[in-house]
Design a protein around this motif. Structure first.
Motif, PDB file in Angstrom:
ATOM      1  N   MET A 162      39.488  41.192  31.957  1.00  0.00           N
ATOM      2  CA  MET A 162      37.793  40.720  31.692  1.00  0.00           C
ATOM      3  C   MET A 162      37.111  41.052  32.826  1.00  0.00           C
ATOM      4  O   MET A 162      35.710  41.372  32.588  1.00  0.00           O
ATOM      5  CB  MET A 162      37.687  39.342  31.193  1.00  0.00           C
ATOM      6  N   GLN A 163      37.325  40.921  34.045  1.00  0.00           N
ATOM      7  CA  GLN A 163      36.643  41.295  35.308  1.00  0.00           C
ATOM      8  C   GLN A 163      36.332  42.739  35.268  1.00  0.00           C
ATOM      9  O   GLN A 163      35.234  42.975  35.454  1.00  0.00           O
ATOM     10  CB  GLN A 163      37.584  41.252  36.514  1.00  0.00           C
ATOM     11  N   LEU A 164      36.941  43.906  34.421  1.00  0.00           N
ATOM     12  CA  LEU A 164      36.576  45.121  34.342  1.00  0.00           C
ATOM     13  C   LEU A 164      35.334  45.262  33.572  1.00  0.00           C
ATOM     14  O   LEU A 164      34.510  46.312  33.598  1.00  0.00           O
ATOM     15  CB  LEU A 164      37.609  45.871  33.744  1.00  0.00           C
ATOM     16  N   ALA A 165      34.875  44.055  32.760  1.00  0.00           N
ATOM     17  CA  ALA A 165      33.467  44.190  31.975  1.00  0.00           C
ATOM     18  C   ALA A 165      32.500  43.991  32.823  1.00  0.00           C
ATOM     19  O   ALA A 165      31.304  44.246  32.493  1.00  0.00           O
ATOM     20  CB  ALA A 165      33.791  43.218  30.831  1.00  0.00           C
ATOM     21  N   GLU A 166      32.605  43.475  33.987  1.00  0.00           N
ATOM     22  CA  GLU A 166      31.482  43.122  34.796  1.00  0.00           C
ATOM     23  C   GLU A 166      31.162  43.788  35.888  1.00  0.00           C
ATOM     24  O   GLU A 166      32.020  44.910  36.419  1.00  0.00           O
ATOM     25  CB  GLU A 166      31.840  41.609  35.465  1.00  0.00           C
ATOM     26  N   THR A 167      30.187  43.732  36.591  1.00  0.00           N
ATOM     27  CA  THR A 167      29.868  44.612  37.911  1.00  0.00           C
ATOM     28  C   THR A 167      30.822  44.130  39.093  1.00  0.00           C
ATOM     29  O   THR A 167      31.134  42.926  39.024  1.00  0.00           O
ATOM     30  CB  THR A 167      28.325  44.110  38.408  1.00  0.00           C
ATOM     31  N   PRO A 168      31.537  44.974  39.867  1.00  0.00           N
ATOM     32  CA  PRO A 168      32.321  44.850  40.774  1.00  0.00           C
ATOM     33  C   PRO A 168      31.885  43.605  41.631  1.00  0.00           C
ATOM     34  O   PRO A 168      30.573  43.748  42.201  1.00  0.00           O
ATOM     35  CB  PRO A 168      32.458  46.184  41.830  1.00  0.00           C
TER      36      PRO A 168
END
Length: 337
Positions: free
Chosen positions: A137-143
């Motif tokens: 899910m982290q990959l859907a967000e801005t780093p």
């Protein structure tokens, strides 16, 4: 973003745990055309996800480089006009084809020094994101921005028509009550509850009117046959007799699934079936069954989780000492409802 590609994991369970990411991307980008690049053994579960439009075959085995074949696949993807690609595995090879394809945004964790190949890079904080589903899910967000919580549970679909077609294809009649056993675990024997324990549980559940169906790959056929022989006439061994898509449909019919920590455990969870999940060498703190209808059973010994394929101490106490009676007590909570 109008069109995006997922580079899927090579494990069925990991692919299931990525589905909330797909749902998040589609919610953020209405009308998004989302395809997946995946090994053929993983493709059937992707076809059961509403968010995935098309699945492109990734023909590479574990550790296989095949530069010429990767270049040909890259040319195929370049013609697809993708705006972004989400590279879920952390290996260098998994990021190579999207880079060769020239997809503008290549999103993933830095992984194996993938500077340049991944140009929207996330650094993994394992303590902040202990669960694999959170990492995806982290990959859907801005780093640098953590994923929004709570995270929805993975979901795959199996319609009544799918189930009836699979029953007909396999010449099966649906019993009044099905308990599915998934006795295999691709990772290794340290994740497999003993066959003699499965057989004992089968005998006790059969006394309560349950039909026992055994699911798994061709590699699991032998252990399933051992269970069937230890519980004569009580088990139907379907290991290796179904496709993965057919296994999905039959698991959707189950009243209860008893399973090791395996890909089929995650399939059953995504189908929202009641689950009793047995953990030995692995940890439910990293890859639990993501469902509100799952009981995790573990002895929590000092030596576990060791995350080894085989017991390094030679005794496998974490599973051998997990008795059929203990597991039956958890099963009773579901089959009595």
């Amino acid at each position: 973003m109008k069109k995006a590609l997922i580079v899927a994991p090579s494990w069925i369970g990991d692919t299931i745990m990525a589905q909330p990411l797909f749902a998040r991307l589609c919610a953020r980008h209405p009308g998004l055309h989302l395809d997946a690049l995946a090994p053929r053994w993983v493709a059937p579960v992707l076809h059961r996800m509403a968010e995935i439009r098309d699945v492109i075959d990734s023909p590479f085995g574990h550790g296989q480089l095949s530069l010429k074949a990767r270049w040909r696949l890259a040319r195929q993807l370049a013609a697809g006009g993708y705006d972004a690609v989400y590279v879920l595995p952390n290996s260098l090879k998994s990021a190579l084809v999207p880079w060769l394809a020239g997809i503008p945004q290549r999103v993933g964790f830095t992984g194996e020094s993938r500077y340049g190949l991944i140009n929207v890079r996330h650094d993994l904080d394992k303590q902040a994101l202990p669960l694999m589903v959170e990492r995806f899910m982290q990959l859907a967000e801005t780093p640098g921005t953590p994923p929004a919580k709570p995270i929805a549970h993975p979901r795959i679909h199996s319609s009544q028509a799918d189930q009836q077609r699979t029953l007909a294809e396999l010449g099966l009649n649906k019993p009044s009550r099905i308990v599915a056993f998934c006795p295999g675990a691709e990772y290794g024997p340290a994740k497999r509850w003993p066959a003699i324990h499965f057989a004992s549980l089968a005998r006790q559940l059969a006394l309560q009117g349950c039909a026992i169906w055994l699911f798994g790959s061709p590699k699991d056929h032998a252990v399933a046959e051992e269970i069937a022989q230890l519980a004569p006439g009580l088990c139907r061994n379907l290991c290796g007799a179904t496709s993965l898509a057919q296994a999905v449909d039959l698991l959707a019919l189950a009243d209860l699934v008893v399973c090791n920590d395996s890909g089929l455990m995650h399939v059953a969870a995504a189908l929202d079936r009641p689950i009793v999940a047995l953990y030995g060498s692995s940890s439910p703190g990293f890859t639990p069954p993501l469902s509100n209808r799952a009981d995790v059973v573990s002895l929590n010994l000092d030596c576990s989780p060791c995350f080894k394929r085989e017991c390094p101490l030679g005794h496998l106490d974490c599973l051998n000492k997990l008795s059929p009676e203990q597991v039956l007590a958890h099963c009773q909570q579901w089959i009595s409802r």
